[in-house]
Design a protein around this motif. Structure first.
Motif, PDB file in Angstrom:
ATOM      1  N   CYS A   1       0.517  -1.051   0.134  1.00  0.00           N
ATOM      2  CA  CYS A   1      -0.020  -0.169   0.375  1.00  0.00           C
ATOM      3  C   CYS A   1       1.207   1.361   0.368  1.00  0.00           C
ATOM      4  O   CYS A   1       1.597   1.603   0.362  1.00  0.00           O
ATOM      5  N   GLN A   2       0.760   2.341  -0.736  1.00  0.00           N
ATOM      6  CA  GLN A   2       1.598   3.104  -0.859  1.00  0.00           C
ATOM      7  C   GLN A   2       1.319   4.198  -0.211  1.00  0.00           C
ATOM      8  O   GLN A   2      -0.213   4.761   0.477  1.00  0.00           O
ATOM      9  N   ASN A   3       1.502   5.334  -0.030  1.00  0.00           N
ATOM     10  CA  ASN A   3       1.329   7.108   0.283  1.00  0.00           C
ATOM     11  C   ASN A   3       1.060   6.694   1.781  1.00  0.00           C
ATOM     12  O   ASN A   3      -0.103   7.651   2.494  1.00  0.00           O
ATOM     13  N   GLY A   4       1.963   5.479   2.803  1.00  0.00           N
ATOM     14  CA  GLY A   4       1.031   5.402   4.330  1.00  0.00           C
ATOM     15  C   GLY A   4       0.194   4.785   4.377  1.00  0.00           C
ATOM     16  O   GLY A   4      -0.447   4.430   5.459  1.00  0.00           O
ATOM     17  N   GLY A   5      -0.623   4.304   3.693  1.00  0.00           N
ATOM     18  CA  GLY A   5      -1.597   3.263   3.459  1.00  0.00           C
ATOM     19  C   GLY A   5      -1.044   1.691   4.409  1.00  0.00           C
ATOM     20  O   GLY A   5      -0.299   1.403   4.071  1.00  0.00           O
ATOM     21  N   THR A   6      -2.216   1.286   4.632  1.00  0.00           N
ATOM     22  CA  THR A   6      -1.759   0.055   5.994  1.00  0.00           C
ATOM     23  C   THR A   6      -2.534  -0.982   5.051  1.00  0.00           C
ATOM     24  O   THR A   6      -3.754  -0.521   4.445  1.00  0.00           O
ATOM     25  N   CYS A   7      -1.573  -2.020   4.700  1.00  0.00           N
ATOM     26  CA  CYS A   7      -2.650  -3.212   4.176  1.00  0.00           C
ATOM     27  C   CYS A   7      -3.602  -4.402   5.068  1.00  0.00           C
ATOM     28  O   CYS A   7      -2.740  -4.343   6.322  1.00  0.00           O
ATOM     29  N   HIS A   8      -4.689  -4.378   4.825  1.00  0.00           N
ATOM     30  CA  HIS A   8      -5.178  -4.669   5.722  1.00  0.00           C
ATOM     31  C   HIS A   8      -6.504  -6.121   5.752  1.00  0.00           C
ATOM     32  O   HIS A   8      -6.721  -6.479   4.556  1.00  0.00           O
ATOM     33  N   HIS A   9      -5.350  -7.353   5.776  1.00  0.00           N
ATOM     34  CA  HIS A   9      -5.826  -9.149   5.526  1.00  0.00           C
ATOM     35  C   HIS A   9      -5.910  -9.626   4.119  1.00  0.00           C
ATOM     36  O   HIS A   9      -6.320 -10.071   3.941  1.00  0.00           O
ATOM     37  N   HIS A  10      -4.624  -8.362   3.789  1.00  0.00           N
ATOM     38  CA  HIS A  10      -4.812  -8.233   1.676  1.00  0.00           C
ATOM     39  C   HIS A  10      -6.330  -8.763   1.120  1.00  0.00           C
ATOM     40  O   HIS A  10      -5.762  -8.425   0.302  1.00  0.00           O
ATOM     41  N   GLN A  11      -6.502  -7.879   1.794  1.00  0.00           N
ATOM     42  CA  GLN A  11      -7.835  -7.788   1.217  1.00  0.00           C
ATOM     43  C   GLN A  11      -8.209  -5.831   0.852  1.00  0.00           C
ATOM     44  O   GLN A  11      -8.746  -5.821  -0.388  1.00  0.00           O
ATOM     45  N   ARG A  12      -7.533  -5.331   1.449  1.00  0.00           N
ATOM     46  CA  ARG A  12      -7.566  -3.652   0.987  1.00  0.00           C
ATOM     47  C   ARG A  12      -6.554  -2.738   1.724  1.00  0.00           C
ATOM     48  O   ARG A  12      -6.358  -3.229   3.222  1.00  0.00           O
ATOM     49  N   CYS A  13      -6.232  -1.487   1.036  1.00  0.00           N
ATOM     50  CA  CYS A  13      -5.519  -0.355   1.691  1.00  0.00           C
ATOM     51  C   CYS A  13      -6.219   0.117   2.415  1.00  0.00           C
ATOM     52  O   CYS A  13      -7.332   0.540   2.480  1.00  0.00           O
ATOM     53  N   HIS A  14      -5.494   0.422   3.697  1.00  0.00           N
ATOM     54  CA  HIS A  14      -6.129   1.528   4.193  1.00  0.00           C
ATOM     55  C   HIS A  14      -5.499   2.942   4.413  1.00  0.00           C
ATOM     56  O   HIS A  14      -4.542   3.076   4.402  1.00  0.00           O
ATOM     57  N   CYS A  15      -6.125   3.743   3.583  1.00  0.00           N
ATOM     58  CA  CYS A  15      -5.566   5.041   3.410  1.00  0.00           C
ATOM     59  C   CYS A  15      -5.183   5.809   3.622  1.00  0.00           C
ATOM     60  O   CYS A  15      -5.975   6.549   5.188  1.00  0.00           O
ATOM     61  N   ALA A  16      -4.180   6.757   3.742  1.00  0.00           N
ATOM     62  CA  ALA A  16      -4.515   7.427   4.797  1.00  0.00           C
ATOM     63  C   ALA A  16      -4.962   8.850   4.331  1.00  0.00           C
ATOM     64  O   ALA A  16      -5.460   8.825   2.932  1.00  0.00           O
TER      65      ALA A  16
END
Length: 471
Positions: free
Chosen positions: A392-407
């Protein structure tokens, strides 16, 4: 000016954001390299990308076979007459004499010598039985065509001919294109030209009459299968927008397979006669003779190699695989590198592509959709991030390989786009894994950098002359 270049580079590295000064031919992308060094806050690291071998003359690596095998002239020796003049009969073929022999390898030798060298068939001495010959070109390797296939006939061009392709080493064959003086009579097909094709009908099999008429005049010897004209349907008439073509090849398997072969077969079905009636009293006028065959292409390595080597002992081409892949076409992960399911490399994003590296088993297993299919996959089900190679880019975090939680301020499957904030036009720039240029602090630093450039240019250049548009 040298001082200006040095200052600009230093400022660029210090803020970890570069406006690229080096211009590559964007039409062809970066697919001849597999990795490059990039500068991050953590230091210098490798950025892996998709890659493929350069295109080359593929006739240097093929084997040729004829059916029937005894169809080459010269055994027994035979005299031939000219098609346009039945009384000119001074061309002799004799397999036992080097100067008079016409074996099949002469279809691929260096042209430019005088007289021209060529392969030649026996004459139509068994008329009215059809004179039919299959010329099969085999590579024992999957290759991708990059330019027109060109056949040069020393005799008249065939009145009926079929070009076929195989994707399974000659087990099955499918037509590429039909050729005839009369397509409706020969193949029950309406005549067409490649210029009548559209993006929607590019994969249609057509019959053309453009290459089957007339005697052998100066510019009348070639028969083509037009690859570049088909490329131009996506890349433009001068192939100036190859990025568009690569995007289509990346997402449309049938299109990619259309330009991929392991074997080609030229089916010569009826020789040139120059008229509607065959002169049964002079059948030595009718035969096939091919002086040159051109096939330009590259090894198919699934965008996991930038080089392909010919093994003389094995008699075959093989990709020198990168990205922890292996196999003749880099079609599987190496042992102990099954932490993620193997995937073909991706042309996207243009121009660097995505390597889709096989990762070590200790990092997996991880299953995710191919990066090239992220735009069309069911994003609620596909595993779109893994925190290792597809972050995940720009500070995002990977959640259960399902989606990126974005900043805050970013959106997209991988948080690769800046979110529009407030009224007005909002530009979106794809991120390459580094900090986004939309970050306020980085924009401020970039603004200062541009001011420095303007100041230096004002000192070094005559007043009013501002030629460096990048500042």
């Amino acid at each position: 000016m040298f001082l200006l270049q040095t200052v600009c580079v230093c400022v660029c590295v210090s803020v970890s954001v570069c406006v690229s000064m080096q211009h590559y031919p964007a039409a062809w992308g970066h697919y001849d390299v597999c990795k490059s060094q990039i500068y991050t806050e953590e230091g210098v690291t490798w950025d892996y990308m998709a890659c493929q071998p350069e295109a080359t003359d593929m006739t240097k690596f093929l084997s040729v076979s004829l059916d029937p095998p005894n169809i080459t002239c010269g055994d027994p020796p035979e005299t031939y007459c000219a098609l346009e003049n039945p009384y000119m009969c001074n061309n002799e073929c004799d397999a036992t004499t080097e100067e008079l022999a016409h074996p099949p390898e002469l279809m691929f030798d260096f042209e430019g010598r005088n007289p021209t060298t060529f392969w030649q068939s026996t004459s139509w001495k068994k008329f009215p039985k059809p004179l039919e010959v299959n010329v099969t070109l085999s590579w024992n390797k999957t290759i991708e065509l990059t330019d027109d296939i060109i056949l040069t006939f020393e005799s008249g061009r065939p009145e009926q001919m079929l070009l076929e392709k195989s994707l399974d080493y000659g087990k099955t064959w499918t037509p590429y294109q039909f050729y005839a003086t009369d397509c409706l009579d020969a193949f029950n097909m309406d005549p067409k030209t490649v210029n009548e094709l559209t993006q929607r009908t590019l994969l249609d099999i057509i019959c053309t009459e453009d290459y089957s008429r007339g005697y052998v005049w100066k510019y009348d010897k070639t028969v083509r299968f037009e690859i570049k004209d088909r490329f131009a349907l996506f890349a433009g008439p001068r192939l100036h927008n190859m990025a568009s073509l690569y995007g289509q090849l990346d997402t449309t398997r049938n299109l990619r397979d259309f330009f991929t072969v392991t074997d080609l077969r030229i089916r010569l079905l009826k020789p040139a006669t120059g008229s509607t009636i065959v002169d049964e009293n002079n059948l030595s006028r009718y035969f096939y003779a091919i002086s040159d065959i051109k096939v330009q292409g590259r090894c198919k390595c699934n965008l996991h190699s930038n080089s392909c080597v010919y093994d003389k002992e094995k008699g075959r081409l093989g990709c020198e695989c990168e990205h922890n892949t292996t196999g003749p076409d880099c079609g599987r992960c190496k042992r102990h590198y099954h932490g993620r399911q193997w995937s073909v490399g991706s042309y996207l994003p243009i121009p660097k592509g995505t390597a889709n590296i096989c990762i070590h088993s200790s990092h997996g297993p991880v299953n995710r959709a191919n990066a090239s299919s992220l735009g069309v996959a069911n994003r609620n089900q596909a595993r779109v991030c893994d925190g290792a190679m597809l972050r995940c880019q720009n500070g995002g975090t990977c959640h259960h390989h399902q989606r990126c939680h974005c900043a805050p301020g970013f959106t997209g499957v991988l948080c690769e786009r800046a979110r529009c904030q407030g009224p007005g036009h909002c530009e979106e720039y794809p991120s390459s894994g580094q900090e986004s240029v939309h970050h306020p602090l980085l924009l401020h630093r970039l603004h200062l950098f541009l001011q420095v450039c303007h100041g230096l240019l004002a000192l070094l250049l005559p007043q009013g002359v501002m030629v460096f548009s990048f500042c």
